[in-house]
Design a protein around this motif. Structure first.
Motif, PDB file in Angstrom:
ATOM      1  N   ARG A  78       4.341  -2.009 -10.783  1.00  0.00           N
ATOM      2  CA  ARG A  78       4.723  -0.820 -11.529  1.00  0.00           C
ATOM      3  C   ARG A  78       5.637  -1.119 -12.713  1.00  0.00           C
ATOM      4  O   ARG A  78       5.960  -0.216 -13.491  1.00  0.00           O
ATOM      5  N   SER A  79       6.022  -2.374 -12.877  1.00  0.00           N
ATOM      6  CA  SER A  79       6.900  -2.759 -13.992  1.00  0.00           C
ATOM      7  C   SER A  79       6.105  -3.321 -15.163  1.00  0.00           C
ATOM      8  O   SER A  79       6.610  -4.142 -15.928  1.00  0.00           O
ATOM      9  N   GLY A  80       4.890  -2.870 -15.302  1.00  0.00           N
ATOM     10  CA  GLY A  80       3.971  -3.448 -16.278  1.00  0.00           C
ATOM     11  C   GLY A  80       4.204  -3.079 -17.725  1.00  0.00           C
ATOM     12  O   GLY A  80       3.518  -3.609 -18.608  1.00  0.00           O
ATOM     13  N   PHE A  81       5.157  -2.185 -18.003  1.00  0.00           N
ATOM     14  CA  PHE A  81       5.422  -1.810 -19.399  1.00  0.00           C
ATOM     15  C   PHE A  81       6.723  -2.449 -19.903  1.00  0.00           C
ATOM     16  O   PHE A  81       7.281  -2.047 -20.916  1.00  0.00           O
ATOM     17  N   THR A  95       3.137  -9.904 -17.803  1.00  0.00           N
ATOM     18  CA  THR A  95       4.481  -9.708 -18.352  1.00  0.00           C
ATOM     19  C   THR A  95       5.333 -10.942 -18.088  1.00  0.00           C
ATOM     20  O   THR A  95       5.141 -11.651 -17.099  1.00  0.00           O
ATOM     21  N   ALA A 131       0.528 -10.555 -23.417  1.00  0.00           N
ATOM     22  CA  ALA A 131       0.561  -9.102 -23.213  1.00  0.00           C
ATOM     23  C   ALA A 131      -0.844  -8.508 -23.101  1.00  0.00           C
ATOM     24  O   ALA A 131      -1.093  -7.639 -22.255  1.00  0.00           O
ATOM     25  N   THR A 178       8.277  -6.173 -20.897  1.00  0.00           N
ATOM     26  CA  THR A 178       7.995  -7.589 -21.101  1.00  0.00           C
ATOM     27  C   THR A 178       8.871  -8.135 -22.221  1.00  0.00           C
ATOM     28  O   THR A 178       9.286  -7.402 -23.119  1.00  0.00           O
TER      29      THR A 178
END
Length: 242
Positions: free
Chosen positions: A224-227, A170, A165, A229
């Motif tokens: 954009r899906s970086g938050f 992710t 992280a 995981t």
């Protein structure tokens, strides 16, 4: 896509020559990535053939050599550990040789590929790793070996999500339910009572398609899906709800 673009956006899909893996590879190609399929057979889709690497992913040494060659040429920031075989059998009939085969192909290949491609992701401070698991991790008859491998992948994904992280990498899982692939119909003949029972138990009243899984993988691979995981998304038509 020119070489500079390929260096910025490169994705590797294991087992991407057919069925769900091919749908994933084609979707990522559509999304603008330079896609490299690693599989024991040549891709069925012409658009995937030029960059593909033919390799037995159950062979750790061969897999490592291919992944190291890819890592030397490309800065891979997306890895989809998709390859997998089933070997259905009831508990009393499960064979140790099949256990080894499934663990080597379904699980060990993910470890080998990820270790080889991870340095580039760390260097860029960004990466997306997606495991293609299965709803069988929640339990299914005659899937002792397969569910064990898919459960192992989900467990590794959660561990890797915590470890990576801080590097902006992710790690997530897509867990398909009943998907209309050649492997599914081989294990569940279309005219069989078993196939009819499976379809009748899907709340959405249809089989899933490989593109349904590819869409979910595309979401997790998006920058954009970086938050998000350490998560598992069930693509199952509602089968896992009840």
């Amino acid at each position: 896509m020119n070489q500079d673009s390929a260096q910025r956006h490169c994705a590797v899909v294991t087992g991407g020559a057919r069925n769900i893996g091919q749908a994933i590879a084609l979707r990522l190609l559509q999304d603008g990535y330079h896609v490299i399929v690693a599989d024991i057979v040549e891709p069925e889709a012409d658009s995937l053939k030029a960059a593909a690497r033919q390799v037995d992913l159950a062979d750790a040494g061969a897999t490592q050599r291919v992944m190291e060659e890819i890592a030397e040429r490309y800065s891979v920031t997306r890895l989809v550990n998709n390859v997998g075989v089933v070997a259905p059998a009831l508990l009393e009939e499960a064979r140790l040789e099949d256990f080894d085969k499934l663990m080597h192909l379904n699980v060990r290949s993910a470890l080998v590929c990820t270790q080889a491609l991870l340095p580039a992701m760390k260097a860029r401070g960004m990466g997306r790793i997606v495991m293609n698991t299965s709803r069988v991790v929640l339990g299914k008859e005659a899937r002792t070996l397969y569910s064990a491998t898919k459960g192992a992948l989900q467990s590794m994904a959660r561990t890797w999500a915590l470890e990576l992280a801080e590097q902006g990498i992710t790690v997530n899982c897509v867990a398909p339910g009943p998907i209309a692939t050649s492997a599914f119909w081989q294990n569940n003949p279309p005219d069989s009572e078993r196939a009819r029972r499976i379809i009748d138990n899907i709340p959405l009243q249809r089989m899933g398609q490989p593109d349904d899984v590819a869409h979910a993988v595309s979401f997790f691979c998006d920058e954009r899906s970086g938050f998000i995981t350490g998560q598992t998304l069930f693509v199952c038509g509602g089968v896992t709800v009840g």
